[in-house]
Design a protein around this motif. Sequence first.
Motif, short mmCIF file in Angstrom:
data_model
loop_
_atom_site.label_atom_id
_atom_site.label_comp_id
_atom_site.label_asym_id
_atom_site.label_seq_id
_atom_site.Cartn_x
_atom_site.Cartn_y
_atom_site.Cartn_z
N ARG A 111 0.83 -1.21 0.00
CA ARG A 111 0.00 0.00 0.00
C ARG A 111 0.86 1.25 0.00
O ARG A 111 0.40 2.32 -0.36
CB ARG A 111 -0.92 0.01 1.22
N ARG B 83 -4.58 0.47 -2.58
CA ARG B 83 -5.36 -0.71 -2.17
C ARG B 83 -4.47 -1.71 -1.47
O ARG B 83 -3.26 -1.73 -1.65
CB ARG B 83 -6.01 -1.34 -3.39
N GLU C 60 -6.92 -6.94 -2.41
CA GLU C 60 -7.69 -6.27 -3.47
C GLU C 60 -6.94 -6.28 -4.79
O GLU C 60 -7.54 -6.52 -5.85
CB GLU C 60 -8.01 -4.84 -3.06
N GLU C 61 -5.64 -6.05 -4.75
CA GLU C 61 -4.83 -6.07 -5.97
C GLU C 61 -4.84 -7.46 -6.61
O GLU C 61 -5.01 -7.60 -7.82
CB GLU C 61 -3.39 -5.64 -5.69
#
Length: 131
Positions: free
Chosen positions: A38, A76, A80-81
Amino acid sequence: MTILVGYVPSPEGEAALRAAIDEARRREEKLLVVNTTRGDALADPRFAQEPDLSHVREDLAALGIDFDIRQVLGARDAAEEIIDLAETKGASLVVIGLRRRSAVGKLIMGSAAQQILLSVGCPVLAVKAEG
């Protein structure tokens, strides 16, 4: 199709990479190695440095694996990635490494692995490091 592996420079990340290599060879598919952070910490030990990535590139090239490495620095979280990349790249399998954590730790902090398992639209192979 593509095998996507979430890679971090750790025993769990290495275990995931080895399992993903086995699957890519068995299925004769391309391997997408994903490392992400992040960027909200000054130093994130999960974000691979160039020596880590060189090691991965050399190993995959020596094995004759068709691969791509993607490092993502974004807003993110890793789960999520990985979920997004699995969908956009049409992954046939996602491989992740599991850390040893207590049930209470997972309950309080949540789990990227749990989020991936519940959200990704293809099979997920979760592996543990030996030891």
